[in-house]
Design a protein around this motif. Sequence first.
Motif, PDB file in Angstrom:
ATOM      1  N   UNK A   1      12.855  -4.907  -0.049  1.00  0.00           N
ATOM      2  CA  UNK A   1      13.848  -4.473  -1.026  1.00  0.00           C
ATOM      3  C   UNK A   1      13.161  -4.024  -2.318  1.00  0.00           C
ATOM      4  N   UNK A   2      13.721  -3.025  -2.975  1.00  0.00           N
ATOM      5  CA  UNK A   2      13.212  -2.563  -4.259  1.00  0.00           C
ATOM      6  C   UNK A   2      13.950  -3.309  -5.364  1.00  0.00           C
ATOM      7  N   UNK A   3      13.200  -3.949  -6.257  1.00  0.00           N
ATOM      8  CA  UNK A   3      13.766  -4.738  -7.346  1.00  0.00           C
ATOM      9  C   UNK A   3      13.586  -3.972  -8.653  1.00  0.00           C
ATOM     10  N   UNK A   4      14.657  -3.832  -9.398  1.00  0.00           N
ATOM     11  CA  UNK A   4      14.565  -3.133 -10.674  1.00  0.00           C
ATOM     12  C   UNK A   4      14.281  -1.657 -10.550  1.00  0.00           C
ATOM     13  N   UNK A   5      14.503  -1.118  -9.377  1.00  0.00           N
ATOM     14  CA  UNK A   5      14.277   0.303  -9.168  1.00  0.00           C
ATOM     15  C   UNK A   5      12.831   0.706  -9.041  1.00  0.00           C
ATOM     16  N   UNK A   6      11.897  -0.249  -9.169  1.00  0.00           N
ATOM     17  CA  UNK A   6      10.463   0.078  -9.175  1.00  0.00           C
ATOM     18  C   UNK A   6       9.668  -0.828  -8.255  1.00  0.00           C
ATOM     19  N   UNK A   7       9.892  -2.136  -8.341  1.00  0.00           N
ATOM     20  CA  UNK A   7       9.004  -3.111  -7.728  1.00  0.00           C
ATOM     21  C   UNK A   7       9.422  -3.466  -6.307  1.00  0.00           C
ATOM     22  N   UNK A   8       8.414  -3.631  -5.462  1.00  0.00           N
ATOM     23  CA  UNK A   8       8.614  -4.027  -4.072  1.00  0.00           C
ATOM     24  C   UNK A   8       8.742  -5.550  -4.014  1.00  0.00           C
ATOM     25  N   UNK A   9       9.849  -6.048  -3.441  1.00  0.00           N
ATOM     26  CA  UNK A   9      10.075  -7.490  -3.383  1.00  0.00           C
ATOM     27  C   UNK A   9       8.953  -8.199  -2.629  1.00  0.00           C
ATOM     28  N   UNK A  10       8.457  -7.572  -1.555  1.00  0.00           N
ATOM     29  CA  UNK A  10       7.365  -8.183  -0.804  1.00  0.00           C
ATOM     30  C   UNK A  10       6.120  -8.313  -1.667  1.00  0.00           C
TER      31      UNK A  10
ATOM     32  N   UNK B   1      -3.885  -7.665 -18.744  1.00  0.00           N
ATOM     33  CA  UNK B   1      -4.485  -8.337 -17.597  1.00  0.00           C
ATOM     34  C   UNK B   1      -3.430  -8.690 -16.555  1.00  0.00           C
ATOM     35  N   UNK B   2      -2.307  -9.257 -17.004  1.00  0.00           N
ATOM     36  CA  UNK B   2      -1.232  -9.606 -16.065  1.00  0.00           C
ATOM     37  C   UNK B   2      -0.687  -8.354 -15.381  1.00  0.00           C
ATOM     38  N   UNK B   3      -0.549  -7.266 -16.144  1.00  0.00           N
ATOM     39  CA  UNK B   3      -0.071  -6.017 -15.568  1.00  0.00           C
ATOM     40  C   UNK B   3      -1.016  -5.471 -14.510  1.00  0.00           C
ATOM     41  N   UNK B   4      -2.309  -5.558 -14.778  1.00  0.00           N
ATOM     42  CA  UNK B   4      -3.301  -5.097 -13.797  1.00  0.00           C
ATOM     43  C   UNK B   4      -3.206  -5.899 -12.509  1.00  0.00           C
ATOM     44  N   UNK B   5      -3.128  -7.221 -12.636  1.00  0.00           N
ATOM     45  CA  UNK B   5      -3.047  -8.058 -11.449  1.00  0.00           C
ATOM     46  C   UNK B   5      -1.772  -7.768 -10.657  1.00  0.00           C
ATOM     47  N   UNK B   6      -0.658  -7.602 -11.374  1.00  0.00           N
ATOM     48  CA  UNK B   6       0.611  -7.327 -10.701  1.00  0.00           C
ATOM     49  C   UNK B   6       0.549  -5.981  -9.975  1.00  0.00           C
ATOM     50  N   UNK B   7      -0.041  -4.978 -10.612  1.00  0.00           N
ATOM     51  CA  UNK B   7      -0.170  -3.656  -9.999  1.00  0.00           C
ATOM     52  C   UNK B   7      -1.018  -3.720  -8.736  1.00  0.00           C
ATOM     53  N   UNK B   8      -2.086  -4.507  -8.780  1.00  0.00           N
ATOM     54  CA  UNK B   8      -2.972  -4.623  -7.611  1.00  0.00           C
ATOM     55  C   UNK B   8      -2.209  -5.167  -6.415  1.00  0.00           C
ATOM     56  N   UNK B   9      -1.415  -6.209  -6.624  1.00  0.00           N
ATOM     57  CA  UNK B   9      -0.705  -6.821  -5.500  1.00  0.00           C
ATOM     58  C   UNK B   9       0.415  -5.919  -4.988  1.00  0.00           C
ATOM     59  N   UNK B  10       1.008  -5.128  -5.883  1.00  0.00           N
ATOM     60  CA  UNK B  10       1.973  -4.135  -5.426  1.00  0.00           C
ATOM     61  C   UNK B  10       1.284  -3.100  -4.542  1.00  0.00           C
ATOM     62  N   UNK B  11       0.094  -2.660  -4.969  1.00  0.00           N
ATOM     63  CA  UNK B  11      -0.633  -1.634  -4.230  1.00  0.00           C
ATOM     64  C   UNK B  11      -1.072  -2.137  -2.856  1.00  0.00           C
ATOM     65  N   UNK B  12      -1.429  -3.422  -2.769  1.00  0.00           N
ATOM     66  CA  UNK B  12      -1.873  -3.982  -1.489  1.00  0.00           C
ATOM     67  C   UNK B  12      -0.807  -3.786  -0.415  1.00  0.00           C
ATOM     68  N   UNK B  13       0.459  -3.934  -0.803  1.00  0.00           N
ATOM     69  CA  UNK B  13       1.532  -3.757   0.186  1.00  0.00           C
ATOM     70  C   UNK B  13       1.935  -2.292   0.341  1.00  0.00           C
ATOM     71  N   UNK B  14       2.109  -1.594  -0.778  1.00  0.00           N
ATOM     72  CA  UNK B  14       2.682  -0.257  -0.719  1.00  0.00           C
ATOM     73  C   UNK B  14       1.717   0.776  -0.159  1.00  0.00           C
ATOM     74  N   UNK B  15       0.464   0.761  -0.604  1.00  0.00           N
ATOM     75  CA  UNK B  15      -0.484   1.804  -0.222  1.00  0.00           C
ATOM     76  C   UNK B  15      -0.977   1.645   1.216  1.00  0.00           C
ATOM     77  N   UNK B  16      -1.048   0.404   1.685  1.00  0.00           N
ATOM     78  CA  UNK B  16      -1.695   0.166   2.972  1.00  0.00           C
ATOM     79  C   UNK B  16      -0.774   0.410   4.167  1.00  0.00           C
ATOM     80  N   UNK B  17       0.542   0.415   3.950  1.00  0.00           N
ATOM     81  CA  UNK B  17       1.454   0.421   5.098  1.00  0.00           C
ATOM     82  C   UNK B  17       1.277   1.622   6.028  1.00  0.00           C
ATOM     83  N   UNK B  18       1.168   2.857   5.544  1.00  0.00           N
ATOM     84  CA  UNK B  18       0.994   3.973   6.488  1.00  0.00           C
ATOM     85  C   UNK B  18      -0.255   3.840   7.352  1.00  0.00           C
ATOM     86  N   UNK B  19      -1.355   3.398   6.734  1.00  0.00           N
ATOM     87  CA  UNK B  19      -2.597   3.240   7.499  1.00  0.00           C
ATOM     88  C   UNK B  19      -2.463   2.098   8.497  1.00  0.00           C
TER      89      UNK B  19
END
Length: 615
Positions: free
Chosen positions: A384-393, A226-244
């Motif tokens: 900034x990329x944290x841990x080589x994977x995660x977006x700090x924002x 559950x925690x992983x799903x929530x964390x992934x969602x918030x990462x996607x909100x920033x990463x996926x939406x930026x080009x659009x």
Amino acid sequence: MSESVLRIALVGNPNCGKTALFNQLTGGRQKVANYAGVTVERKEGRFVAPSGRSFQLLDLPGAYSFAATSPDEAITRDVCLGRYPGEAAPDLIVCVADATNLRLHLRFVLEVRQLGRPVVLALNMMDAAKRRGIVIDVDELQRRLGVPVVQTVAVQRGGAKALIERVDGDVPEAAPSDPAPLTPAQMHAQVRELLTATVTMPRETAAVDDALDRWALHPVMGMVILAGLMFFIFQAVFSWAKPVMDGIQAGITWLGAWSTGFLPAGSALHSLLNDGVFAGLGAVLVFLPQILILFFFILVLEESGYLPRAAFLLDRTMFKAGLTGRAFIPLLSSFACAIPGIMATRSINDPRDRLTTIMVAPLMTCSARLPVYTLLIAAFIPPRIVGGVFNLQGIVLFVLYFAGIFSALAVAWVIKRMRRDKSEHALIMELPSYRVPHARDIALGLWERSKIFLRRVGGIILALTVLLWFLASFPGPPANATLPAIDYSLAGRIGHLLHYIFAPIGFNWQICVALVPGLAAREVAVASLGTVYAMSGGEDAVVSQLGTLISQQWSLATALSLLAWYVFAPQCMSTLAVIRRETNSWRNVAIAAGYLFGLAYLASFATYQIASALS
């Protein structure tokens, strides 16, 4: 009965696929509103059968029984009985039942039949039943119930063909009803008889459900998932939406320049369009992709059958805080908007638990906060990329969402300690089978939410933006003015007056101006900042430059203070109005507004003072 349009009501237990069947039949020919006088959602649609006959379809709230224990069930009961004020009884009731779980759903079918009205039983999810080896003798079930029975697969194209053919014929006769109302024991006995005579099941639950639930409902791994799903969602909100977002931003900037290029610079109309409409609305529209991504994940989790499992998993934690697992879905809905989240508390039977959930729902980080969060995070937090994977924002956004969740649990715990009745109630919840979300239902859900957001942008946000432009434009500056014109306007005077109150938490007068229209809708604050800075001598292309402007003019402590403010502040009058309607109490509204504003000020004060001392 209407001679031209047959009025059909869809009823059934929650998670029976009723809404998917409604979407299958009506497609985009549907509208969403509330029942008169209550905040219970109603969905109406129309469809035309191959014969050319028109039908009006009403998707009633899910119900387990007509012995109503919630407003949702009461609405369904009253509409079916023809008792709802101004609402005629339906010509036909289509009772939708999950073919994989008839042990639960047949009990409600018997209650619907007991009404003595024309009824058709739709056995939905027949494809899933066949995959599990469940065999249903449809003819025998139809004979024993005395009502027509059809098979449907709501998520497949043409999966409602049998239902359409049946309702397109003659209206069935009134369903046979027993002389006296059946007692619960008699209903359970009839359900057992029906299952024995008509249903063959290799096993009560699907093997795939059991396999997935060993992980999803595990007390440790389930929480990790559950925690992983929530964390992934918030990462996607920033990463996926930026080009659009970048594309929308560029388009609005170009449209604003093109629209105002024909007007004389300095004219009132040029200022209205450039500084008001495009600077204000444009600053909000760019966040639509992020809002839709958040809605997408919520819809997928809901359609897949995962949400009730998350509620079950969190029940023990929420119980300690004074809530129940049933509060999870309303609180999760509040991530999209607190209004439907508060309305969703109607599924909570205990009035104390329901009131507690209503009072803490505004603490969930709704999508209206997202424009403010993303504006400030993008301006002050490096990508900034944290841990080589995660977006700090994305990590910061996750922390802000978690702060809302933690605060809600803390407030619920305090309410639990303050209430006199200390008795508790066990959570009893149906866990539906897992299913693959259907693209059409997801698309329709996103389309509905896009329309709601765009209506707010084109309605209340536009009106408030124009009003703010007027307040920021008049009266004009005196002949010997040395400051930007907005400083001498009504808005400037209001902002400077409020600055005395908000200076201890680091807010400048521009933020104070933005907070006022933000009381009507949180996302208006971003539009207001765009308008204020456009008229304060900022860059012309405020839509694309607002983040740059505030990063240059605000301190980090001010930005963090404003983020803390938005975690708590109830800057949405619509939410307070819904609390009033759902609780029928102005006292509860005053308590909610008071404690939220108090928490917001204290949190912002502490954040600003600590950040200032450390900087």
